[in-house]
Motif scaffolding. Structure first.
Motif, mmCIF file in Angstrom:
data_model
loop_
_atom_site.group_PDB
_atom_site.id
_atom_site.type_symbol
_atom_site.label_atom_id
_atom_site.label_comp_id
_atom_site.label_asym_id
_atom_site.label_seq_id
_atom_site.Cartn_x
_atom_site.Cartn_y
_atom_site.Cartn_z
ATOM 1 N N LEU A 3 0.884 -1.167 0.000
ATOM 2 C CA LEU A 3 0.000 0.000 0.000
ATOM 3 C C LEU A 3 0.915 1.208 0.000
ATOM 4 O O LEU A 3 1.646 1.444 0.960
ATOM 5 C CB LEU A 3 -0.901 0.008 1.237
ATOM 6 C CG LEU A 3 -1.897 -1.134 1.345
ATOM 7 C CD1 LEU A 3 -2.632 -1.068 2.683
ATOM 8 C CD2 LEU A 3 -2.884 -1.098 0.203
ATOM 9 N N ASP A 5 1.940 5.184 -0.015
ATOM 10 C CA ASP A 5 1.486 6.458 0.534
ATOM 11 C C ASP A 5 1.874 7.554 -0.455
ATOM 12 O O ASP A 5 3.015 8.007 -0.480
ATOM 13 C CB ASP A 5 2.130 6.690 1.901
ATOM 14 C CG ASP A 5 1.696 7.980 2.570
ATOM 15 O OD1 ASP A 5 1.056 8.841 1.896
ATOM 16 O OD2 ASP A 5 1.991 8.155 3.758
ATOM 17 N N ASP A 7 1.153 10.658 -0.597
ATOM 18 C CA ASP A 7 1.607 11.906 0.037
ATOM 19 C C ASP A 7 3.080 11.811 0.421
ATOM 20 O O ASP A 7 3.823 12.777 0.280
ATOM 21 C CB ASP A 7 0.764 12.239 1.273
ATOM 22 C CG ASP A 7 -0.659 12.657 0.918
ATOM 23 O OD1 ASP A 7 -0.866 13.191 -0.202
ATOM 24 O OD2 ASP A 7 -1.558 12.452 1.747
ATOM 25 N N ALA A 8 3.487 10.649 0.899
ATOM 26 C CA ALA A 8 4.896 10.463 1.275
ATOM 27 C C ALA A 8 5.790 10.516 0.046
ATOM 28 O O ALA A 8 6.867 11.122 0.083
ATOM 29 C CB ALA A 8 5.080 9.140 2.016
ATOM 30 N N GLU A 38 0.705 9.638 -6.499
ATOM 31 C CA GLU A 38 0.666 10.806 -5.622
ATOM 32 C C GLU A 38 -0.766 11.301 -5.395
ATOM 33 O O GLU A 38 -1.067 11.838 -4.332
ATOM 34 C CB GLU A 38 1.535 11.925 -6.185
ATOM 35 C CG GLU A 38 3.020 11.616 -6.099
ATOM 36 C CD GLU A 38 3.900 12.759 -6.559
ATOM 37 O OE1 GLU A 38 3.383 13.810 -7.014
ATOM 38 O OE2 GLU A 38 5.144 12.620 -6.464
ATOM 39 N N GLY A 40 -3.366 9.330 -5.270
ATOM 40 C CA GLY A 40 -4.141 8.278 -4.623
ATOM 41 C C GLY A 40 -4.968 7.447 -5.580
ATOM 42 O O GLY A 40 -5.807 6.658 -5.153
ATOM 43 N N THR A 43 -3.053 2.821 -5.450
ATOM 44 C CA THR A 43 -2.669 2.622 -4.053
ATOM 45 C C THR A 43 -1.949 1.298 -3.829
ATOM 46 O O THR A 43 -1.325 1.105 -2.803
ATOM 47 C CB THR A 43 -3.901 2.680 -3.124
ATOM 48 O OG1 THR A 43 -4.845 1.687 -3.553
ATOM 49 C CG2 THR A 43 -4.544 4.060 -3.154
ATOM 50 N N ASP A 62 9.653 1.154 3.052
ATOM 51 C CA ASP A 62 8.645 1.453 4.077
ATOM 52 C C ASP A 62 8.545 2.942 4.403
ATOM 53 O O ASP A 62 7.653 3.358 5.131
ATOM 54 C CB ASP A 62 8.852 0.625 5.336
ATOM 55 C CG ASP A 62 10.186 0.869 6.015
ATOM 56 O OD1 ASP A 62 10.998 1.663 5.510
ATOM 57 O OD2 ASP A 62 10.415 0.249 7.065
ATOM 58 N N ILE A 64 7.804 5.030 2.075
ATOM 59 C CA ILE A 64 6.761 5.506 1.163
ATOM 60 C C ILE A 64 5.600 4.523 1.039
ATOM 61 O O ILE A 64 4.652 4.764 0.296
ATOM 62 C CB ILE A 64 7.337 5.798 -0.240
ATOM 63 C CG1 ILE A 64 7.990 4.562 -0.848
ATOM 64 C CG2 ILE A 64 8.298 6.977 -0.197
ATOM 65 C CD1 ILE A 64 8.355 4.693 -2.314
ATOM 66 N N SER A 65 5.660 3.418 1.777
ATOM 67 C CA SER A 65 4.611 2.410 1.662
ATOM 68 C C SER A 65 4.625 1.491 2.872
ATOM 69 O O SER A 65 5.476 1.603 3.742
ATOM 70 C CB SER A 65 4.837 1.580 0.401
ATOM 71 O OG SER A 65 6.042 0.869 0.525
ATOM 72 N N ARG A 66 3.665 0.585 2.871
ATOM 73 C CA ARG A 66 3.632 -0.469 3.886
ATOM 74 C C ARG A 66 3.008 -1.705 3.268
ATOM 75 O O ARG A 66 2.296 -1.626 2.271
ATOM 76 C CB ARG A 66 2.860 -0.039 5.119
ATOM 77 C CG ARG A 66 1.398 0.255 4.882
ATOM 78 C CD ARG A 66 0.730 0.712 6.175
ATOM 79 N NE ARG A 66 -0.634 1.128 5.931
ATOM 80 C CZ ARG A 66 -1.674 0.310 5.889
ATOM 81 N NH1 ARG A 66 -1.511 -0.985 6.080
ATOM 82 N NH2 ARG A 66 -2.884 0.763 5.658
ATOM 83 N N SER A 68 0.406 -4.658 2.824
ATOM 84 C CA SER A 68 -1.033 -4.691 3.074
ATOM 85 C C SER A 68 -1.316 -5.556 4.288
ATOM 86 O O SER A 68 -0.559 -6.470 4.617
ATOM 87 C CB SER A 68 -1.790 -5.208 1.859
ATOM 88 O OG SER A 68 -1.553 -6.576 1.688
#
Length: 84
Positions: A3, A5, A7-8, A38, A40, A43, A62, A64-66, A68
């Motif tokens: 997933l 991010d 915004d990040a 960026e 969204g 995702t 991690d 900019i993301s994670r 799921s």
């Protein structure tokens, strides 16, 4: 599955003084895909895209993301099998 991010991604990109076109050139990810991330609209990009963006931005994935939630859960194990 990751997933991302958006915004990040935008924050890190701007902090490094990069345009979306600059990041596209460094990461080999299309400018339109970066824009969609960026905003969204995307995702759950592939792990390859997340890794390419992270490498181009010189951050760990991690940042900019994670992963799921589905991948973070342990697999259910059966308690036993019926005996005949």
């Amino acid at each position: 599955m990751w997933l991302v991010d958006g915004d990040a991604v935008r924050r890190v990109r701007r902090a490094q003084g990069l345009t979306q076109d600059d990041l596209a050139a460094k990461s080999s990810v299309s400018q339109s895909a970066i824009s969609d991330i960026e905003r969204g609209r995307i995702t759950r990009p592939s792990a390859g895209i997340v890794e390419a963006l992270a490498k181009a931005l010189d951050v760990q994935p991690d940042a900019i993301s994670r992963r799921s939630v589905a991948e973070e859960r342990p697999a259910w194990k059966s308690v036993g099998s019926p005996s005949d």
